[in-house]
Design an enzyme around this catalytic site. Structure first.
Site, PDB file in Angstrom:
ATOM      1  N   HIS A 122      99.587  47.468 -35.164  1.00 56.46           N
ATOM      2  CA  HIS A 122     100.548  47.549 -33.951  1.00 56.46           C
ATOM      3  C   HIS A 122     100.545  46.220 -33.391  1.00 56.46           C
ATOM      4  O   HIS A 122      99.874  45.172 -33.308  1.00 56.46           O
ATOM      5  CB  HIS A 122     100.044  48.595 -33.203  1.00 56.46           C
ATOM      6  CG  HIS A 122     100.964  48.974 -32.079  1.00 56.46           C
ATOM      7  ND1 HIS A 122     101.123  48.330 -31.069  1.00 56.46           N
ATOM      8  CD2 HIS A 122     101.885  50.161 -31.776  1.00 56.46           C
ATOM      9  CE1 HIS A 122     101.987  48.926 -30.130  1.00 56.46           C
ATOM     10  NE2 HIS A 122     102.436  50.190 -30.591  1.00 56.46           N
ATOM     11  N   ASP A 199      90.820  49.243 -33.181  1.00 52.04           N
ATOM     12  CA  ASP A 199      92.090  49.798 -32.347  1.00 52.04           C
ATOM     13  C   ASP A 199      91.903  50.960 -32.633  1.00 52.04           C
ATOM     14  O   ASP A 199      92.374  51.622 -33.694  1.00 52.04           O
ATOM     15  CB  ASP A 199      93.369  48.927 -32.617  1.00 52.04           C
ATOM     16  CG  ASP A 199      94.360  49.824 -31.882  1.00 52.04           C
ATOM     17  OD1 ASP A 199      94.363  50.950 -31.287  1.00 52.04           O
ATOM     18  OD2 ASP A 199      95.680  49.148 -32.139  1.00 52.04           O
ATOM     19  N   GLN A 202      95.107  55.323 -32.419  1.00 57.09           N
ATOM     20  CA  GLN A 202      95.458  56.664 -33.512  1.00 57.09           C
ATOM     21  C   GLN A 202      94.272  57.600 -33.910  1.00 57.09           C
ATOM     22  O   GLN A 202      94.610  58.319 -34.812  1.00 57.09           O
ATOM     23  CB  GLN A 202      96.378  55.975 -34.477  1.00 57.09           C
ATOM     24  CG  GLN A 202      97.820  55.463 -33.815  1.00 57.09           C
ATOM     25  CD  GLN A 202      98.718  56.530 -33.170  1.00 57.09           C
ATOM     26  OE1 GLN A 202      98.501  57.656 -33.396  1.00 57.09           O
ATOM     27  NE2 GLN A 202      99.483  56.083 -32.301  1.00 57.09           N
ATOM     28  N   LYS A 225      97.532  58.891 -25.103  1.00 57.44           N
ATOM     29  CA  LYS A 225      97.634  59.443 -26.621  1.00 57.44           C
ATOM     30  C   LYS A 225      96.492  60.747 -26.961  1.00 57.44           C
ATOM     31  O   LYS A 225      96.677  61.052 -28.026  1.00 57.44           O
ATOM     32  CB  LYS A 225      97.544  58.477 -27.506  1.00 57.44           C
ATOM     33  CG  LYS A 225      98.768  57.303 -27.597  1.00 57.44           C
ATOM     34  CD  LYS A 225      98.486  56.388 -28.564  1.00 57.44           C
ATOM     35  CE  LYS A 225      99.293  55.048 -28.394  1.00 57.44           C
ATOM     36  NZ  LYS A 225     100.860  55.281 -28.689  1.00 57.44           N
ATOM     37  N   CYS A 363     106.739  49.319 -33.753  1.00 58.48           N
ATOM     38  CA  CYS A 363     106.077  48.347 -33.087  1.00 58.48           C
ATOM     39  C   CYS A 363     105.058  47.671 -34.310  1.00 58.48           C
ATOM     40  O   CYS A 363     103.963  47.643 -33.994  1.00 58.48           O
ATOM     41  CB  CYS A 363     105.046  48.867 -32.025  1.00 58.48           C
ATOM     42  SG  CYS A 363     106.087  49.202 -30.390  1.00 58.48           S
TER      43      CYS A 363
END
Ligand code: PLP
Length: 404
Positions: A122, A199, A202, A225, A363
Site C-alpha cells: 500500500h 503491515d 489487512q 479496519k 492505493c
C-alpha cells in the site's frame, strides 16, 4: 457457534437501504462497519467519564486513564505482545509507519543503506520509506512478485545484503488478498540481523495474530479496519528496538523533564505518544477487540475463508471475468475486471444496485503498474457478510454486463 443472523443485528448500518435496495457492503478492506457495542461504549465514555488522561488526580481523569491503559493491555493480549509498553497508540497504520520511518531512519539509516519493500505494498508502506531514504541518502529496493501475485522469495533472499537496514512487507495484500509467508520473510532477514516491519492492516481483522510467534520486530495496524473507530491504530515494536529509537513528535506526555537547556524523554510507550491521545477511540478499539475475540478469530477466519472460496467460484462462472492474485494463499479480498467494462463504471452501476465495492488503484499504484492495469473492482469481506450477499454481487455484475 457462529450465528450470522445474530451477528448482523449488532451492526445497525446493515439494515440500511441504498437506492431502495438492501445495502450489500463489500468494501471492508477500506473500513469495516461498527457494532453497537463499540459505538455505545464510546458514547458512554463521552457522557459519563470524559476527562484528559494521565495528568489528573481527580476521579474522572483516573477513570479515563484506567480505561485507556486497559485498552493497551487488551491490544497486547490480542496480538500476543510480551509487554504493554511495546504497544504504541497512533492514528492508524499510516501514522504507525511514518513514526517508524522517521525514528528508525534517524537512529539507524545512513547514506548508501537500503530499505526493502515489496511490489504489493500500500502507498503508506512505500512513501514514508521513500521520504526517509531521500532524507538519509538511502535507497529503496523492491521485492518482485510473480504474475499470479506471489512474492518472489528467491529474489527476496538475494536482495538482502550488508546494506539492508530494514524489511517492510504487508502481511496480506489489500488488492490481491495474497497472504505473504511472513514467518519465512522474517526468518531470512533475521539470519542477517535485519529487523522486519509487518503491515498488518489487512491481516488483523481476519486472522489470529501472534507477534512473538512471528518474531517480527515491528507490526502496524488500524483500528477502523477491525470494527473499531477511526483515528486510532497501533505500532507494536520489540522493546529492545523501541528503546533505541528517538521520539517521533515532541510535546506533552512524551517528556520526563523539560528545561530550556535540555529535555529528557518519558519511558515506553509514552516517549512516542506526544499530546492528548484519542483515549475514547482507544477504548472503542478495545471493545472492538473484545467483540471479535468473543466471536473467536478462528471462527471469523473460517467463515470468511468459506465465503471467499464461494465468491471466487461464483465469480469465475461469469463470462470474461478476470480475477487477480493467487488462487490459494488467499484472504478475504477479491480484485477483478469484467471484459472491457471500466472498473469505475462497474463500481458505479453496482452501487445503484445497492452494492458497495471499491474501484481504482486501491492505493497500490506500483502494483497496478506491475499488473499492467489501471485499476480493479475489489470486493472485500467481513465477519458479517453472507453467501446471499455474494449471490447479489454476482447477479448484479451479470445485470451490468447485460447493459453493456
Ligand atoms: N496498509 C494496508 C495494507 C492497507 O490496506 C491500508 C488501508 O487500506 C493501509 C496500510 C493504510 O491504513 P490507514 O489508512 O488506516 O492508515
Amino acid at each position: 457457534m457462529y450465528d450470522i443472523t445474530k451477528v448482523r443485528e449488532d451492526f445497525p448500518i446493515l439494515q440500511r437501504k441504498i437506492y431502495n435496495r438492501p445495502l450489500v457492503y463489500l468494501d471492508n478492506g477500506a473500513t469495516t462497519q461498527k457494532p453497537r457495542q463499540v459505538v455505545e461504549a464510546m458514547v458512554d465514555e463521552y457522557y459519563n467519564v470524559n476527562a484528559n488522561v494521565h495528568r489528573g488526580v481527580h476521579f474522572l481523569s483516573q477513570q479515563a486513564t484506567d480505561l485507556h491503559e486497559a485498552s493497551r493491555e487488551t491490544v497486547r493480549r490480542f496480538i500476543h505482545a510480551r509487554s504493554a509498553s511495546e504497544i504504541l497508540f497512533t492514528r492508524g497504520t499510516t501514522e504507525s509507519i511514518n513514526l517508524l520511518a522517521f525514528s528508525f531512519g534517524e537512529a539507524f539509516v545512513h547514506e548508501g543503506d537500503e530499505i526493502l519493500v515489496s511490489t504489493m505494498e500500500h502507498h503508506s508502506n512505500i512513501v514514508p520509506w521513500q521520504m526517509m531514504c531521500q532524507r538519509k541518502g538511502a535507497r529503496l529496493k523492491v521485492i518482485p512478485i510473480s504474475d499470479d501475485g506471489l512474492l518472489d522469495m528467491e529474489a527476496y533472499a538475494q536482495l538482502l545484503s550488508e546494506q539492508t537496514r530494514l524489511v517492510c512487507c504487508t502481511h496480506v495484500s489489500n488488492v490481491l488478498g495474497t497472504v505473504n509467508p511472513v514467518a519465512d520473510i522474517i526468518r531470512l532477514a533475521h539470519q542477517r540481523g535485519i529487523p522486519v516491519l509487518i503491515d498488518g492492516a489487512q491481516s488483523v481483522p481476519h486472522m489470529p495474530i501472534d507477534v512473538q510467534a512471528l518474531d517480527c520486530d515491528f507490526f502496524a495496524f488500524s483500528g477502523h479496519k477491525v470494527y473499531g473507530p477511526t483515528g486510532v491504530g497501533v505500532l507494536y515494536g520489540k522493546e529492545t528496538w523501541l528503546e533505541q529509537l528517538p521520539p517521533y513528535q515532541g510535546g506533552g506526555e512524551m517528556i520526563k523533564t523539560v528545561r530550556f537547556e535540555k529535555t529528557t524523554y518519558n519511558d515506553l510507550p509514552y516517549k512516542f505518544e506526544a499530546g492528548t491521545p484519542d483515549y475514547v477511540a482507544t477504548h472503542g478499539l478495545a471493545v472492538a477487540i473484545d467483540y471479535v475475540t468473543a466471536l473467536g478469530m478462528d471462527n471469523i477466519l473460517a467463515h470468511e475463508q468459506q465465503l471467499t472460496r464461494y465468491a471466487t467460484q461464483q465469480l469465475q462462472q461469469i463470462d470474461n471475468m478476470r480475477i487477480f492474485g493467487p488462487t490459494d494463499h488467499h484472504d478475504a479480498v477479491i480484485s477483478f475486471l469484467v471484459g472491457h467494462i471500466h472498473p469505475l463504471d462497474l463500481g458505479t452501476l453496482l452501487d445503484r444496485l445497492g452494492i458497495a465495492v471499491r474501484t481504482g488503484h486501491h492505493c497500490a499504484e506500483p502494483l497496478m503498474h506491475r499488473l499492467g492495469i489501471e485499476g480493479t473492482v475489489r470486493a472485500s469481506f467481513a465477519l458479517y457478510n453472507t453467501t446471499a450477499e455474494v449471490d447479489a454481487l454476482v447477479a448484479s455484475i451479470r445485470r451490468v454486463q447485460q447493459m453493456f
